[in-house]
Design a protein around this motif. Structure first.
Motif, PDB file in Angstrom:
ATOM      1  N   ILE A  35      30.171 -55.131   6.359  1.00 29.73           N
ATOM      2  CA  ILE A  35      29.569 -54.201   7.323  1.00 29.73           C
ATOM      3  C   ILE A  35      29.967 -52.768   6.987  1.00 29.73           C
ATOM      4  O   ILE A  35      29.148 -51.842   7.045  1.00 29.73           O
ATOM      5  N   MET A  36      31.227 -52.573   6.599  1.00 28.66           N
ATOM      6  CA  MET A  36      31.677 -51.233   6.226  1.00 28.66           C
ATOM      7  C   MET A  36      30.958 -50.743   4.972  1.00 28.66           C
ATOM      8  O   MET A  36      30.625 -49.560   4.852  1.00 28.66           O
ATOM      9  N   GLY A  37      30.712 -51.654   4.033  1.00 32.11           N
ATOM     10  CA  GLY A  37      29.969 -51.276   2.837  1.00 32.11           C
ATOM     11  C   GLY A  37      28.562 -50.819   3.174  1.00 32.11           C
ATOM     12  O   GLY A  37      28.057 -49.831   2.615  1.00 32.11           O
ATOM     13  N   PHE A  38      27.918 -51.530   4.088  1.00 32.31           N
ATOM     14  CA  PHE A  38      26.579 -51.137   4.536  1.00 32.31           C
ATOM     15  C   PHE A  38      26.620 -49.744   5.167  1.00 32.31           C
ATOM     16  O   PHE A  38      25.781 -48.882   4.868  1.00 32.31           O
ATOM     17  N   GLY A  39      27.609 -49.522   6.033  1.00 30.03           N
ATOM     18  CA  GLY A  39      27.741 -48.217   6.677  1.00 30.03           C
ATOM     19  C   GLY A  39      27.997 -47.103   5.680  1.00 30.03           C
ATOM     20  O   GLY A  39      27.493 -45.983   5.834  1.00 30.03           O
ATOM     21  N   ALA A  40      28.773 -47.401   4.638  1.00 30.49           N
ATOM     22  CA  ALA A  40      29.033 -46.401   3.603  1.00 30.49           C
ATOM     23  C   ALA A  40      27.742 -46.023   2.884  1.00 30.49           C
ATOM     24  O   ALA A  40      27.486 -44.844   2.613  1.00 30.49           O
ATOM     25  N   GLY A  41      26.910 -47.018   2.594  1.00 29.56           N
ATOM     26  CA  GLY A  41      25.634 -46.738   1.941  1.00 29.56           C
ATOM     27  C   GLY A  41      24.736 -45.868   2.801  1.00 29.56           C
ATOM     28  O   GLY A  41      24.054 -44.956   2.302  1.00 29.56           O
ATOM     29  N   GLY A 221      35.653 -57.076   1.492  1.00 31.57           N
ATOM     30  CA  GLY A 221      34.328 -57.635   1.248  1.00 31.57           C
ATOM     31  C   GLY A 221      34.082 -58.118  -0.163  1.00 31.57           C
ATOM     32  O   GLY A 221      33.137 -58.877  -0.406  1.00 31.57           O
ATOM     33  N   GLY A 222      34.902 -57.673  -1.114  1.00 32.87           N
ATOM     34  CA  GLY A 222      34.723 -58.105  -2.494  1.00 32.87           C
ATOM     35  C   GLY A 222      33.535 -57.438  -3.174  1.00 32.87           C
ATOM     36  O   GLY A 222      32.989 -56.438  -2.706  1.00 32.87           O
ATOM     37  N   LYS A 223      33.110 -58.025  -4.290  1.00 33.78           N
ATOM     38  CA  LYS A 223      32.068 -57.421  -5.117  1.00 33.78           C
ATOM     39  C   LYS A 223      30.712 -57.338  -4.419  1.00 33.78           C
ATOM     40  O   LYS A 223      29.875 -56.506  -4.765  1.00 33.78           O
ATOM     41  N   LEU A 224      30.484 -58.200  -3.442  1.00 36.31           N
ATOM     42  CA  LEU A 224      29.209 -58.171  -2.724  1.00 36.31           C
ATOM     43  C   LEU A 224      29.013 -56.857  -1.966  1.00 36.31           C
ATOM     44  O   LEU A 224      27.887 -56.509  -1.600  1.00 36.31           O
ATOM     45  N   VAL A 225      30.098 -56.124  -1.768  1.00 34.08           N
ATOM     46  CA  VAL A 225      30.006 -54.831  -1.084  1.00 34.08           C
ATOM     47  C   VAL A 225      29.054 -53.894  -1.820  1.00 34.08           C
ATOM     48  O   VAL A 225      28.330 -53.109  -1.200  1.00 34.08           O
ATOM     49  N   GLY A 226      29.038 -53.977  -3.154  1.00 38.71           N
ATOM     50  CA  GLY A 226      28.125 -53.129  -3.917  1.00 38.71           C
ATOM     51  C   GLY A 226      26.675 -53.363  -3.541  1.00 38.71           C
ATOM     52  O   GLY A 226      25.869 -52.419  -3.470  1.00 38.71           O
ATOM     53  N   VAL A 227      26.333 -54.615  -3.269  1.00 38.85           N
ATOM     54  CA  VAL A 227      24.956 -54.957  -2.901  1.00 38.85           C
ATOM     55  C   VAL A 227      24.618 -54.423  -1.511  1.00 38.85           C
ATOM     56  O   VAL A 227      23.566 -53.805  -1.306  1.00 38.85           O
ATOM     57  N   VAL A 228      25.513 -54.643  -0.547  1.00 40.50           N
ATOM     58  CA  VAL A 228      25.205 -54.210   0.819  1.00 40.50           C
ATOM     59  C   VAL A 228      25.280 -52.688   0.948  1.00 40.50           C
ATOM     60  O   VAL A 228      24.596 -52.100   1.794  1.00 40.50           O
ATOM     61  N   THR A 229      26.089 -52.040   0.109  1.00 42.52           N
ATOM     62  CA  THR A 229      26.108 -50.576   0.102  1.00 42.52           C
ATOM     63  C   THR A 229      24.755 -50.038  -0.349  1.00 42.52           C
ATOM     64  O   THR A 229      24.208 -49.096   0.240  1.00 42.52           O
ATOM     65  N   THR A 230      24.203 -50.655  -1.382  1.00 38.21           N
ATOM     66  CA  THR A 230      22.869 -50.271  -1.849  1.00 38.21           C
ATOM     67  C   THR A 230      21.824 -50.531  -0.770  1.00 38.21           C
ATOM     68  O   THR A 230      20.902 -49.727  -0.563  1.00 38.21           O
ATOM     69  N   LEU A 231      21.973 -51.645  -0.067  1.00 42.30           N
ATOM     70  CA  LEU A 231      21.049 -51.965   1.022  1.00 42.30           C
ATOM     71  C   LEU A 231      21.130 -50.911   2.125  1.00 42.30           C
ATOM     72  O   LEU A 231      20.100 -50.450   2.638  1.00 42.30           O
ATOM     73  N   GLY A 232      22.347 -50.516   2.486  1.00 41.88           N
ATOM     74  CA  GLY A 232      22.515 -49.481   3.500  1.00 41.88           C
ATOM     75  C   GLY A 232      21.885 -48.165   3.077  1.00 41.88           C
ATOM     76  O   GLY A 232      21.234 -47.481   3.875  1.00 41.88           O
ATOM     77  N   PHE A 233      22.068 -47.822   1.805  1.00 40.98           N
ATOM     78  CA  PHE A 233      21.459 -46.603   1.264  1.00 40.98           C
ATOM     79  C   PHE A 233      19.940 -46.677   1.379  1.00 40.98           C
ATOM     80  O   PHE A 233      19.281 -45.719   1.798  1.00 40.98           O
ATOM     81  N   ALA A 234      19.378 -47.841   1.011  1.00 44.98           N
ATOM     82  CA  ALA A 234      17.923 -48.010   1.036  1.00 44.98           C
ATOM     83  C   ALA A 234      17.373 -47.927   2.458  1.00 44.98           C
ATOM     84  O   ALA A 234      16.323 -47.316   2.695  1.00 44.98           O
ATOM     85  N   VAL A 235      18.074 -48.539   3.406  1.00 48.73           N
ATOM     86  CA  VAL A 235      17.625 -48.497   4.801  1.00 48.73           C
ATOM     87  C   VAL A 235      17.612 -47.056   5.315  1.00 48.73           C
ATOM     88  O   VAL A 235      16.635 -46.601   5.928  1.00 48.73           O
ATOM     89  N   ALA A 236      18.696 -46.320   5.050  1.00 46.77           N
ATOM     90  CA  ALA A 236      18.769 -44.933   5.517  1.00 46.77           C
ATOM     91  C   ALA A 236      17.728 -44.061   4.830  1.00 46.77           C
ATOM     92  O   ALA A 236      17.118 -43.184   5.457  1.00 46.77           O
ATOM     93  N   PHE A 237      17.510 -44.305   3.543  1.00 47.64           N
ATOM     94  CA  PHE A 237      16.484 -43.533   2.837  1.00 47.64           C
ATOM     95  C   PHE A 237      15.097 -43.836   3.405  1.00 47.64           C
ATOM     96  O   PHE A 237      14.256 -42.941   3.533  1.00 47.64           O
ATOM     97  N   GLY A 238      14.866 -45.105   3.754  1.00 54.07           N
ATOM     98  CA  GLY A 238      13.588 -45.471   4.356  1.00 54.07           C
ATOM     99  C   GLY A 238      13.353 -44.744   5.669  1.00 54.07           C
ATOM    100  O   GLY A 238      12.248 -44.248   5.936  1.00 54.07           O
ATOM    101  N   ILE A 239      14.401 -44.659   6.490  1.00 58.11           N
ATOM    102  CA  ILE A 239      14.291 -43.928   7.761  1.00 58.11           C
ATOM    103  C   ILE A 239      14.008 -42.453   7.492  1.00 58.11           C
ATOM    104  O   ILE A 239      13.180 -41.823   8.155  1.00 58.11           O
ATOM    105  N   HIS A 240      14.706 -41.906   6.492  1.00 60.31           N
ATOM    106  CA  HIS A 240      14.502 -40.498   6.127  1.00 60.31           C
ATOM    107  C   HIS A 240      13.065 -40.255   5.658  1.00 60.31           C
ATOM    108  O   HIS A 240      12.424 -39.276   6.059  1.00 60.31           O
ATOM    109  N   ALA A 241      12.559 -41.153   4.820  1.00 59.37           N
ATOM    110  CA  ALA A 241      11.210 -40.987   4.278  1.00 59.37           C
ATOM    111  C   ALA A 241      10.152 -41.086   5.374  1.00 59.37           C
ATOM    112  O   ALA A 241       9.163 -40.341   5.373  1.00 59.37           O
ATOM    113  N   LEU A 242      10.373 -41.982   6.322  1.00 58.88           N
ATOM    114  CA  LEU A 242       9.420 -42.136   7.423  1.00 58.88           C
ATOM    115  C   LEU A 242       9.470 -40.953   8.380  1.00 58.88           C
ATOM    116  O   LEU A 242       8.480 -40.613   9.024  1.00 58.88           O
ATOM    117  N   GLY A 243      10.684 -40.341   8.482  1.00 62.15           N
ATOM    118  CA  GLY A 243      10.835 -39.204   9.389  1.00 62.15           C
ATOM    119  C   GLY A 243      10.210 -37.953   8.845  1.00 62.15           C
ATOM    120  O   GLY A 243       9.985 -36.994   9.557  1.00 62.15           O
TER     121      GLY A 243
END
Length: 243
Positions: A35-41, A221-243
Motif C-alpha cells: 500500500i505504501m508503494g502504491f502511495g509513493a507512486g 513489501g518486497g520486489k512487488l513494490v516496484g509493480v504497485v508503485t508503477t500502478l500508483g503512478f499510472a492511476v495518478a497520471f490518469g486522474i491528471h490527464a482526465l482533469g
C-alpha cells in the motif's frame, strides 16, 4: 480562505481514515508495504505533473524551478535529520520501532511530512480559483498508506489507540492551516515566486519519499513494490490527464 482550509482538511482527513483502518483491521506488514508503494507512486506522479511541470511553465527560466527543487530537498532533509535526533526517525515504521522514539519527535515528523503538500493545495486554489482535482486526489490517496503504516507501528510500539487517533486529527487540522497559509501568504506573489514554491514542495516531497516512505515500502513489501508503485503512478497520471 475558508475553501483553502477546507480542502486542506479534506486532504488531511485521509490520515484519520487510514488510522481508523489500521485500528479496526489487522493488516499484514507485507500488505502495508505494498500500500505504501502504491502511495509513493501516486505522489511521484503528482510531483512530476502537478508540481514540477507547473513550476516550469510559470517560471521565467528553468533556474527558478531547479533552485526551488533543491532548496526544498535541503530544508526537508535538514528538518528530518533534526527530528530523527529527537526520536522521530521511525515515525512511518509499521513494525513498532517507534517505541524507542519520542512522542514529540514522531508528531513533529508527521507534521513535517504533510506541510509541503498542504501548502500547495492552498496555493493552487488562489491561482485557479479551485483546487486541482488530480493533486488533491494524489495527496488524499498517498496519506492513507502513510497513516496505516505509522498507526500500525505506533500501536505495536505501545501507544494508546486514542492518542494515535487524536494525533492524526491534529495533523489533519494542521494540514488545513498549512493550506490556508499557502492561500493567504502568496496572494501578491509573482509567477516566479509561485514557481519556486511549487518546486520547493516537489523537492521536499521527493526527499520525504526517498528517506521515509519508499524504504519502508520495500522493507515490508518486497520486489512487488516496484509493480504497485508503477500502478500508483499510472492511476495518478490518469486522474491528471482526465482533469
Amino acid at each position: 480562505m475558508g475553501a483553502a482550509f477546507g480542502w486542506g482538511l479534506v486532504a488531511g482527513s485521509s490520515l484519520v481514515i487510514g488510522s481508523l483502518i489500521a485500528i479496526w483491521f489487522h493488516i499484514s506488514l507485507r500488505v502495508i508495504g505494498l500500500i505504501m508503494g502504491f502511495g509513493a507512486g501516486v505522489l511521484i506522479s503528482a510531483v512530476a505533473f502537478d508540481l514540477v511541470e507547473e513550476a516550469t511553465e510559470k517560471s521565467s527560466g528553468q533556474g527558478v524551478a531547479v533552485w526551488g527543487l533543491f532548496i526544498g530537498c535541503a530544508v526537508f532533509f535538514g528538518g528530518d535529520w533534526l527530528i530523527s535526533r529527537i526520536g522521530g526517525g521511525d515515525r512511518k515504521d509499521a513494525g513498532g520501532d517507534q517505541e524507542g522514539g519520542s512522542a514529540l519527535g514522531i508528531v513533529l515528523g508527521s507534521v513535517l511530512d504533510g506541510i509541503p503538500e498542504s501548502l500547495v493545495i492552498g496555493l493552487t486554489i488562489f491561482e485557479g480559483g479551485a483546487v486541482g482535482a488530480a493533486y488533491l486526489a494524489a495527496v488524499f490517496i498517498s496519506n492513507l498508506p502513510e497513516s496505516i503504516s505509522a498507526t500500525t507501528g505506533l500501536a505495536s510500539g505501545g501507544w494508546k489507540k486514542s492518542h494515535i487517533l487524536w494525533m492524526w486529527i491534529g495533523i489533519a487540522v494542521v494540514s488545513g492551516l498549512a493550506s490556508l497559509a499557502g492561500y493567504s501568504q502568496f496572494q501578491d506573489s509573482s509567477p516566479d515566486t509561485t514557481a519556486f514554491v511549487l518546486a520547493f514542495a516537489a523537492g521536499a516531497i521527493l526527499t520525504m519519499l526517498a528517506d521515509t516512505m519508499m524504504p519502508e515500502a520495500f522493507e515490508h513489501g518486497g520486489k512487488l513494490v516496484g509493480v504497485v508503485t508503477t500502478l500508483g503512478f499510472a492511476v495518478a497520471f490518469g486522474i491528471h490527464a482526465l482533469g
